[in-house]
Every structure is written in structure tokens, then in C-alpha cells.
Scaffold this motif. Structure first.
Motif, PDB file in Angstrom:
ATOM      1  N   THR A 178       0.871  -1.185   0.000  1.00 52.35           N
ATOM      2  CA  THR A 178       0.000   0.000   0.000  1.00 52.35           C
ATOM      3  C   THR A 178       0.903   1.229   0.000  1.00 52.35           C
ATOM      4  OG1 THR A 178      -1.709  -1.166   1.220  1.00 52.35           O
ATOM      5  CG2 THR A 178      -1.742   1.241   1.361  1.00 52.35           C
ATOM      6  N   CYS A 207       1.313   5.185   0.780  1.00 53.99           N
ATOM      7  CA  CYS A 207       0.661   6.144   1.666  1.00 53.99           C
ATOM      8  C   CYS A 207       1.273   7.537   1.490  1.00 53.99           C
ATOM      9  CB  CYS A 207       0.856   5.646   3.100  1.00 53.99           C
ATOM     10  SG  CYS A 207       0.261   6.763   4.349  1.00 53.99           S
ATOM     11  N   ARG A 216      -3.220   0.211  -4.325  1.00 52.13           N
ATOM     12  CA  ARG A 216      -3.698   0.319  -2.942  1.00 52.13           C
ATOM     13  C   ARG A 216      -3.126   1.602  -2.369  1.00 52.13           C
ATOM     14  NH1 ARG A 216      -1.447  -4.258  -0.019  1.00 52.13           N
ATOM     15  NH2 ARG A 216      -0.470  -5.091  -1.874  1.00 52.13           N
ATOM     16  N   ARG A 238      -3.276   4.840   0.693  1.00 51.52           N
ATOM     17  CA  ARG A 238      -3.724   5.276   2.024  1.00 51.52           C
ATOM     18  C   ARG A 238      -3.401   6.748   2.204  1.00 51.52           C
ATOM     19  NH1 ARG A 238      -1.988   2.260   7.563  1.00 51.52           N
ATOM     20  NH2 ARG A 238      -3.266   0.685   6.546  1.00 51.52           N
ATOM     21  N   ASP A 247      -9.073   3.757   2.754  1.00 50.79           N
ATOM     22  CA  ASP A 247      -7.980   3.438   3.663  1.00 50.79           C
ATOM     23  C   ASP A 247      -7.429   4.753   4.248  1.00 50.79           C
ATOM     24  OD1 ASP A 247      -5.766   2.495   4.964  1.00 50.79           O
ATOM     25  OD2 ASP A 247      -5.072   1.210   3.326  1.00 50.79           O
ATOM     26  N   THR A 258      -9.572   4.074   9.406  1.00 51.08           N
ATOM     27  CA  THR A 258      -9.455   2.615   9.541  1.00 51.08           C
ATOM     28  C   THR A 258      -8.197   2.239  10.337  1.00 51.08           C
ATOM     29  OG1 THR A 258      -8.557   2.726   7.303  1.00 51.08           O
ATOM     30  CG2 THR A 258     -10.804   1.884   7.540  1.00 51.08           C
TER      31      THR A 258
END
Ligand code: KIV
Ligand code: ZN
Length: 511
Positions: free
Chosen positions: A69, A71, A93, A95, A135, A164
């Protein structure tokens, strides 16, 4: 059931905030790709609003790095969240990590806001981030110095708004392990909706307790640890990834039914890469990745290890991908043997890169009787610089001795031509640096210079690390050679080349 502890790596964000650690986009990409091989779950790639350079590098990582992920950090401001969302857009993915300070001292002096306002801003920021991704991570900055009841209210609010993951930072490295563990325990018990989010922790090392605090948090319910390679980061740094992971693994009896996805054999290589690119030398006594971490000096210890390794060795060096100074090859070894050995060390080179590595290996084998794995790593790491060089060293001559004025002649090449200059200096390195300055026409102050042998023996490769001050900015460089003046010149040029590649860092907003 085993609980997975997620590993959130912030080397490229908090780690890169360390003074003098700035990396180019290409270097950040290289680190991110290695972090995927290492098996981290989340890569905090940067703080996109902070500068156009940071935005671009987060975007590039989001576009090209698969398997974790990605971010991006944002203050609790719509413009920050939008920038993070835009930079992260290409990621499979993604975040968004939103933060807002919650301690009395930060609210009063830094933000000049009351508790009620903080609650509203935090809630609104998380809701806004929810427009771009599911996310969402929220960090109440300086959580360990925040009034507990207020902290619980903030956490409850942000989870309700859609967070989350709630990350509990020990921003100033103030916490003690038992009290930090208790804080996580209390969050688990006092925040009514905590089962809807993962608790993360982000510990700084001001009192040398970042790893201990992170481990105490895991024992008390944290499911994600934020950390950096070699523990680099703001001030005294962050919790070191390698130390946390090896505690989890080595003391499985203590951390029962817990695991993480880190491929430990990649640890040593990742540590070397980050050290090389940031210019932060790893201390010899650093746990897990320091040069002495697996060396036994005392006779009693050596005797014990020979009889039974585990008498003095709780981790085998191979576990972290450290193969010591195994003699690998000599000057008659071929290309195929080199390629195999490099692959075992985790380097997959294309044909062109292998050609360069092979010719360097041959040069080195001519100068050195024995070529060790550490030498091979240095050769390949040196090579990755080639793709970013503005200036490269063509030739170097120096002259000196006791009661003789040192003098150096340097030839440097750029895309257009080869340039030559001669200078005198206080010593051969100084003369060489002055000659380089004449050519590149950049004034650089030498803040730090260190030299160490890559392996043992008189003919060992010397590795030089420098920290230069160029345009009021600290920048580091590294170079290796069997000749220490040449290694010094390469380190200097490496730092200069980085400056020339850097993007608008001066506009960067620091946290
Ligand atoms: O140390 C800190 O509090 C941070 C936050 C942005 C998580 O780095
Ligand atoms: Zn931090």
C-alpha cells in the motif's frame, strides 16, 4: 489464530526528514522497490503538499511500485488531502495519512486551538479523505503527551468519521515502555469503537526507547508498527524496522501467535542501500545491521561460538542476509560466476549493468588478491550512481609527502567535454577537492568526512562518506575505491551530483 503485525515503513517520509538525508526521485523509487522486496505492508512515500519534488516522487512511486500500500501524509487541511489524493491516484492500494496535534502544548502554542475545534477539524479531515479512499489513517500528533480522556474522544470521533487505522505517535520520544504499553491497553479498553480500526504506533528515539516502546505497544494490542530502515528520522530517529522485526522473530516465545511479513534475508541489503543513498553511516555497534553485530572478538566468545554457535549468537547472520566476508572470487572467475554470486546477494542486473559490474570486478581483482562479497556489494552499489552522474571522475593525480606542498590534478567529464584543473591544498584530499571545485564552479563546505575499510586487509576497498554544505543545504555522498584519494573524490562528486539533480527542495515545508 496468529495475529499479523503490519509493518508501515516511513523511511521515505519521516526518515527523509532527517537533516542531510534528502534523496532524489530515482533514489526514492529504488528504496521503495527494495521495501517491497523486503515485504513491508505500507510504504509512506512522502508528504505530497510539502514540495513539488515530494509530490512527484510520491506519484512516481504510486505509479511504479506494486506489492505494498502506498501512503501519503497530509495535515488536516483540504489542500493537503487533495494533494495526497492526487499524488496517490495511480496506486493500486492507497492510504491517506492525516494528522493533527492533540497535546495541550501543541494545541495552545502551535495551533492556538481549543479542544472542541480540534475535534471538529479532525473529524472533517477524515471525512474529506474518505472522498478519495477507504484506507484512512489518522494520527493525533504528540499523542503520548495528550490528556488521555481527550485522546480517547479524538480517536472515537475519527473512527466514526471513517479512519481505519489510528496511529499513536510518541512524537518527541518522551514515553517510557510501561506507560506507553498502558496507553495502548487503555485505548483498547476505553475507546468504544476501537474494534473498527487498527491501532498503530509511531515512536521516536529521543530517549533511545523507540523500539522498546513499539514492542510494548505490540504486547498491548497494537497491530501496526511505524518504523524506518536503520532507525533514521527526525532528530534521534524513529524505531528501527530491523530491530522490531528481529525481536518478534527471535523472541517468538515472548510475542506468541504474532508474525509479520518481512523477508528477513533482505534486511542487510536494504540497510546498506538506505545508508548508501542517505549517506548515514551505520554505527558498527548498531543492532542487527552494524558491522560488529555478528563479530566475536573475545577469545572466550570465539571459543564458545566454535563449539556451539548459539552460545553467543542469538541470530544467525544469514537470517538477515549477511554473509560475512566469505571469500568469493579471484581474478580468474568468470562472468557467470559473478552473476550467480550477485543474484545470491539479491542483485538482479541486466546485461549492461552486468557488463559494467564485471569490468569493475576485474579491475578490482587485479588490485586485490581476494574479492569478498562485501566488495561485490560495493561495486554494484557504486554502479547504481552511474545513471545520475552529471560529473564523473576521468583521472586523478596527486603529489605529496612530509614537508611537501600537496598538489592534485583532476580530470572530470560531463556530457559535453573533459575538464582538467590543478590545485594545492592542506593535504591530498583537500588539494583534490579544491581542484574539483575549480572545474564544477560550485562552492562546497566540507562538514563531515569519514573513511572505513569495506573488508579487512591492507588492500581492502576504502569507503569514504562526506557531508557537504552546498547552497546552505547539507548533502551527503559516498565513494569506494582501493585508493582512498580516489574514493574521496568519488564521494565528493556523488554529493555534488545529487545537488545538481535535486528538485526545488528549498520550497519544502518541514513538519
Ligand atoms: O512524529 C510524528 O508525530 C509524526 C506524525 C506525522 C505521525 O511523524
Ligand atoms: Zn515522526
Amino acid at each position: 489464530m496468529e495475529k499479523k503485525i503490519k509493518i508501515f515503513d516511513t523511511t521515505l517520509r519521516d526518515g527523509e526528514q532527517a537533516p542531510g538525508a534528502s534523496l532524489s526521485d530515482q533514489e526514492k523509487l529504488e528504496v521503495a522497490q527494495q521495501l517491497v522486496r523486503l515485504g513491508v505492508d505500507i510504504i509512506e512515500a512522502g508528504f505530497p503538499i510539502s514540495s513539488p519534488g515530494d509530490f512527484d516522487s510520491v506519484r512516481q512511486i504510486a505509479r511504479q511500485v506494486k506489492g505494498a500500500t502506498i501512503c501519503g501524509l497530509a495535515r488536516s487541511l483540504n489542500k493537503d488531502i487533495e494533494a495526497a489524493a492526487m499524488a496517490l491516484k495511480p496506486a493500486k492500494r492507497k492510504r491517506i495519512h492525516v494528522f493533527l496535534a492533540t497535546s495541550k502544548i501543541h494545541m495552545k502554542y502551535k495551533l492556538k486551538k481549543a479542544e472542541s475545534e480540534i475535534l471538529k477539524i479532525a473529524e472533517a479531515a477524515v471525512k474529506y479523505a474518505g472522498k478519495f479512499t477507504d484506507d484512512i489513517q489518522f494520527s493525533p500528533e504528540d499523542a503520548s503527551r495528550t490528556e488521555k480522556d481527550f485522546l480517547f474522544r479524538v480517536i472515537e470521533k475519527v473512527i466514526k468519521a471513517g479512519a481505519t487505522t489510528v496511529n499513536i505517535p510518541d512524537t518527541v520520544g518522551f514515553a517510557q515502555p510501561d506507560e506507553f504499553g498502558r496507553l495502548i491497553h487503555d485505548i483498547c479498553n476505553k475507546v468504544s469503537n476501537i474494534n473498527k480500526a487498527i491501532i498503530a504506533v509511531h515512536c521516536h528515539n529521543d530517549l533511545g526507547l523507540a523500539v522498546a516502546n513499539s514492542l510494548a505497544a505490540i504486547k498491548n494490542g497494537a497491530g501496526q508498527i511505524e518504523c524506518t530502515i536503520n532507525g533514521i528520522g527526525e532528530r534521534a530517529g524513529n524505531a528501527a524496522l530491523e530491530e522490531i522485526v528481529l525481536s518478534l522473530i527471535t523472541r517468538k516465545d515472548h510475542f506468541k501467535n504474532m508474525h509479520c511479513g518481512i523477508k528477513t534475508k533482505e534486511i542487510y541489503k536494504t540497510s546498506r542501500l538506505v545508508s548508501k543513498l542517505t549517506g548515514f553511516v551505520v554505527a558498527p555497534n548498531k543492532a542487527i545491521v552494524g558491522g560488529n553485530a555478528f563479530r566475536h572478538e573475545s577469545g572466550i566468545h570465539q571459543d564458545g561460538v566454535l563449539k556451539k554457535r548459539q552460545t553467543y549468537e542469538i541470530i544467525s547472520p544469514e537470517t538477515v542476509g549477511f554473509y560475512g566476508e566469505g571469500l568469493v572470487m579471484g581474478k580468474h572467475s568468470g562472468r557467470h560466476a559473478l552473476s550467480n554470486r550477485l543474484e545470491r546477494l539479491g542483485f538482479k542486473l541486466n546485461k549492461k549493468q552486468l557488463d559494467i559490474a564485471f569490468s569493475r570486478f576485474k579491475d578490482l581483482a587485479d588490485k586485490k588478491k581476494e574479492v569478498f562479497e562485501e566488495d561485490l556489494i560495493a561495486i554494484v552499489e557504486e554502479q547504481s550512481k552511474e545513471f545520475e552522474q552529471v560529473w564523473s571522475l576521468e583521472a586523478l593525480e596527486f603529489f605529496g609527502g612530509i614537508n611537501v606542498q600537496p598538489k592534485a590534478t583532476v580530470k572530470l567529464k560531463n556530457k559535453k567535454a573533459v575538464f582538467s584543473a590543478t590545485s594545492e591544498g592542506d593535504g591530498p584530499v583537500d588539494a583534490c577537492y579544491k581542484a574539483i571545485e575549480k572545474i564544477i564552479k560550485l562552492k562546497a563546505g566540507l562538514l563531515d568526512y569519514s573513511i572505513q575499510a569495506v573488508t579487512r586487509g591492507k588492500d581492502a576497498l576504502g569507503e569514504v562518506n562526506v557531508k557537504l554544505l552546498i547552497n546552505k543545504e547539507e548533502i551527503s555522498g559516498r565513494g569506494a575505491s582501493t585508493d582512498i584519494i580516489e574514493a574521496s573524490a568519488k564521494a565528493y562528486l556523488n554529493a555534488v551530483n545529487r545537488v545538481l539533480f535535486k528538485k526545488e527542495k528549498s520550497k519544502k515545508v518541514r513538519l
